[in-house]
Design an enzyme around this catalytic site. Structure first.
Site, PDB file in Angstrom:
ATOM      1  N   GLY A  71       0.824  -1.194   0.000  1.00 60.02           N
ATOM      2  CA  GLY A  71       0.000   0.000   0.000  1.00 60.02           C
ATOM      3  C   GLY A  71       0.861   1.247   0.000  1.00 60.02           C
ATOM      4  O   GLY A  71       2.093   1.189   0.036  1.00 60.02           O
ATOM      5  N   TYR A 143      -3.822   8.986   4.599  1.00 60.61           N
ATOM      6  CA  TYR A 143      -3.091   7.736   4.818  1.00 60.61           C
ATOM      7  C   TYR A 143      -3.451   7.132   6.175  1.00 60.61           C
ATOM      8  O   TYR A 143      -3.784   5.947   6.281  1.00 60.61           O
ATOM      9  CB  TYR A 143      -1.588   8.000   4.724  1.00 60.61           C
ATOM     10  CG  TYR A 143      -0.745   6.927   5.351  1.00 60.61           C
ATOM     11  CD1 TYR A 143      -0.659   5.656   4.789  1.00 60.61           C
ATOM     12  CD2 TYR A 143      -0.021   7.170   6.524  1.00 60.61           C
ATOM     13  CE1 TYR A 143       0.104   4.656   5.374  1.00 60.61           C
ATOM     14  CE2 TYR A 143       0.743   6.185   7.109  1.00 60.61           C
ATOM     15  CZ  TYR A 143       0.801   4.935   6.534  1.00 60.61           C
ATOM     16  OH  TYR A 143       1.543   3.948   7.110  1.00 60.61           O
ATOM     17  N   SER A 172       8.357   3.510  13.313  1.00 58.70           N
ATOM     18  CA  SER A 172       9.313   3.707  12.220  1.00 58.70           C
ATOM     19  C   SER A 172      10.300   2.562  12.254  1.00 58.70           C
ATOM     20  O   SER A 172      11.071   2.442  13.215  1.00 58.70           O
ATOM     21  CB  SER A 172      10.057   5.039  12.386  1.00 58.70           C
ATOM     22  OG  SER A 172       9.162   6.127  12.389  1.00 58.70           O
ATOM     23  N   ARG A 181      12.197  12.596  17.345  1.00 54.58           N
ATOM     24  CA  ARG A 181      10.879  11.966  17.500  1.00 54.58           C
ATOM     25  C   ARG A 181      10.971  10.459  17.341  1.00 54.58           C
ATOM     26  O   ARG A 181      10.349   9.694  18.084  1.00 54.58           O
ATOM     27  CB  ARG A 181       9.893  12.526  16.468  1.00 54.58           C
ATOM     28  CG  ARG A 181       8.561  11.760  16.418  1.00 54.58           C
ATOM     29  CD  ARG A 181       7.676  12.223  15.277  1.00 54.58           C
ATOM     30  NE  ARG A 181       6.497  11.386  15.153  1.00 54.58           N
ATOM     31  CZ  ARG A 181       6.442  10.257  14.442  1.00 54.58           C
ATOM     32  NH1 ARG A 181       7.521   9.837  13.771  1.00 54.58           N
ATOM     33  NH2 ARG A 181       5.336   9.553  14.387  1.00 54.58           N
TER      34      ARG A 181
END
Length: 274
Positions: A71, A143, A172, A181
């Site tokens: 995707g 998204y 991540s 972050r």
């Protein structure tokens, strides 16, 4: 659930798919690869789009489980998100139902709850300050909205058809974090493989939502539902903290890019090439 052996890996040519192609076979899995782009060095991989229902059904046929990574992974115009992330995910679930595949691991995202304010306080946070999986969904992009749809679709297919899913709200997953972050949401590739393995082999998951990250010192969210599957993260982003903070500074609560779980997706989302 018995140990899974043949697993369909969608999105196999992507960044996360490439990492998992290298790591998951060590757990005893035979991977069947699927992507809209050719997979380097894998001539047997299925090259097709999720919109191709026949190709999807043929790819699903005979596998024990599916890891669905395919995707669009950044923001994009709605028509692209609709085809790839919404209609494509539905096509995959319907093929799984038709072919009797009982377990899917769905790559959801932290961006399904991206507008959730990030926790404040000194790391490591007390468990009561961590963001739970049942926090209200607050997508930060189209998204992220598509990942909310995927989680609801997974719930529907469990309730209606008995297809089990572990929805992994991935932070991540890279070799190392590249921002301050990311110190809070990073999942090492090794821990990613451990989590996917746990999601494939845990018993009676129904539809379970988990956060996907390593055991980071600066962790923002609750990993208890992932640990309940048997996930034992072994890595921590703290080894990268000194360098990243020296380069970028600490997160600033007054900075809109730092105020929410989704980071800059809430203000300047990176766009998928059009």
């Amino acid at each position: 659930m018995p140990a899974t052996r043949t697993v369909l890996l969608t999105g196999a040519a992507g960044g996360l798919g490439t990492l998992m192609r290298g790591l998951l076979p060590a757990y005893g899995y035979e991977l069947r690869l699927f992507d809209m782009a050719p997979v380097d060095g894998e001539p047997a991989a299925v090259t097709a789009e999720l919109a191709d229902k026949q190709a999807v059904r043929e790819a699903v046929r005979g596998v024990d489980a599916i890891i669905h990574l395919a995707g669009i992974s950044l923001e994009a115009p709605f028509d692209k998100i609709l085809r790839a992330n919404i209609e494509g995910t539905y096509n995959l679930y319907e093929a799984a139902r038709e072919e009797g595949v009982g377990r899917i691991v769905f790559a959801s995202s932290n961006h399904a709850v991206g507008f959730t304010p990030r926790p404040q306080g000194t790391a490591p946070l007390d468990a009561s300050a961590l963001i739970p999986v049942h926090t209200p969904r607050r997508p930060d992009t189209l998204y992220g909205l598509s990942k909310c749809f995927g989680e609801d679709l997974a719930q529907l297919f469990w309730d209606l058809h008995g297809v089990e899913t572990v929805s992994v709200r991935i932070g991540s997953c890279f070799m190392e974090p590249s921002s301050v972050r990311m110190l809070s949401v990073w999942m090492s590739p090794g821990d990613g493989a451990r989590l996917f393995h746990a999601a494939l082999t845990a018993g009676d998951v129904g539809h379970t939502v988990v956060y996907g990250s390593s055991a980071n010192t600066r962790l923002w969210w609750d990993l208890s539902t992932a640990r309940a599957l048997g996930y034992e993260p072994q890595d921590d982003s703290e080894q990268y903290a000194e360098k990243l903070i020296a380069e970028q500074g600490e997160l600033d609560p007054a900075n809109p890019d730092h105020a929410h779980l989704g980071g800059h997706f809430c203000t300047h989302p990176p766009m998928w090439p059009c």
